[in-house]
Design an enzyme around this catalytic site. Sequence first.
Site, short mmCIF file in Angstrom:
data_model
loop_
_atom_site.label_atom_id
_atom_site.label_comp_id
_atom_site.label_asym_id
_atom_site.label_seq_id
_atom_site.Cartn_x
_atom_site.Cartn_y
_atom_site.Cartn_z
NE ARG A 151 2.29 3.53 -6.29
CZ ARG A 151 1.06 3.29 -5.87
NH1 ARG A 151 0.83 2.21 -5.13
NH2 ARG A 151 0.07 4.10 -6.17
N GLY A 176 -3.11 1.52 1.73
CA GLY A 176 -4.08 0.59 1.19
C GLY A 176 -3.64 -0.86 1.28
N GLY A 178 -1.49 -2.86 -0.37
CA GLY A 178 -0.06 -3.18 -0.30
C GLY A 178 0.57 -2.74 1.01
CG ASP A 207 -9.03 2.73 -6.62
OD1 ASP A 207 -9.22 3.91 -6.98
OD2 ASP A 207 -8.13 2.01 -7.09
CG MET A 250 -7.76 7.82 -9.67
SD MET A 250 -7.33 8.75 -8.19
CE MET A 250 -8.76 9.79 -8.05
#
Length: 441
Positions: A151, A176, A178, A207, A250
Amino acid sequence: MDLDLSKFDFNVETLGECQVPSPLVGERLKFVSDDERIVAVSDSQELSRYQEELGYIPSMETAGPRAKVFQPQLLARAAIVTCGGLCPGLNSVIKGVVETLNQEYGIKDVFGIHYGYAGLADPKTYPPVMLDADKVDTLHMEGGSILGTSRGGQDVETMVQNLVNMRINMLFTIGGDGTLKGAAQIAKEIKRRGLEISVVGVPKTIDNDLQFVGSTFGFETAVYQSTPVITAAHVEARSVYNGLGIVKLMGRDSGFICANAALANPVVNFCLIPEDEWTLDGPNGLLKAVERRFRRKSHAIIAVAEGAGQSNFNGLGEERDASGNVLKHDIGTFLCDRFKSYFADLKIPVSLKYFDPSYSIRSVPASGTDQILCHRLAEYAVHAAMAGKTNMVIGYWNRSFVNVPIPVATYERHKIDINGSLWRSVLACTGQEKYFKGRSK
């Protein structure tokens, strides 16, 4: 759909005109033209309304191989990155991209970038690896990502320059929200420099919270993997007097996993998601609702999404991860502590078991149907990159694969409509409303 589709530009950016005959061959091969579209709405009333108000119906570009491509076969060099958290199917997508490039288009120069954008920004520290069909042959059997992930925001100009240095003209980003926003910045810098590098995303969000891409890979596996955990919680709870099982799943901003897991294993009595407001205390709060449940049956199961109930932490401050995502406070342990103290004050015995399977769920290989989705998303991503499409992500919409501009897919989080049919099904399945409202019979 509540979104006003008139404000979205569904046109996909391209690097230029496709002039090279496709190297794909086969008698049954069907090429797709850029004029082929998939309508963005399926409701007949919505179709009529958009036609009347706009004079056209919002639609998306159909994904698939083009008769002519932009990237010449002999000059094509591709790179693949995986970013963000782990998700079932990451290796399957890598395998699909490599095999499509190798076996369908005859492209041999495929680089795997280690540790996401960190490796793209610093290839000396994290050297890329050459990938081919033999190396990825059994990759789908492994969880995680063979390339690693990370990340954090890296310097866009540095990453683009490294693509130039490696002579990469197709970048595949698997990630995803980001990751895709980072890919859009890379595509913007490529465009500013006038370079001919395609940036194509494969949507990875366990998600399932991206817009206009349908179900994302890994989501179905996550729901499937939650079943034995919920079953274990149920067995533990029903085996004792006033047994309470709490399962945290999650879902930072969207409760799709939690809601679908409750439907897939209907022993859940309370499903708590970020989209639905609920209170903890008071006559219509969760604590009192579970107390009512105990009066009717001496056990209860709560499935809670990790981003649910964050209003209980007001005043505690905000922390963010390396990618800028707001870190959610731990609703699971919070609920455990509150239930223990609540029933202790009432002198009501309770046996509480807490399950947090998040990391074990996301690190497994993809299930069968997810494996299929992974390969097809990867295949369509390669078709798009070869045709010079850029700043886009592959989606599955209205039963067709489509090319979706990244700004459209990342416009806002895809969330459960609490007035929609999915949530109504969950409420009917759990029966939780009668406990919240005091109707325990």
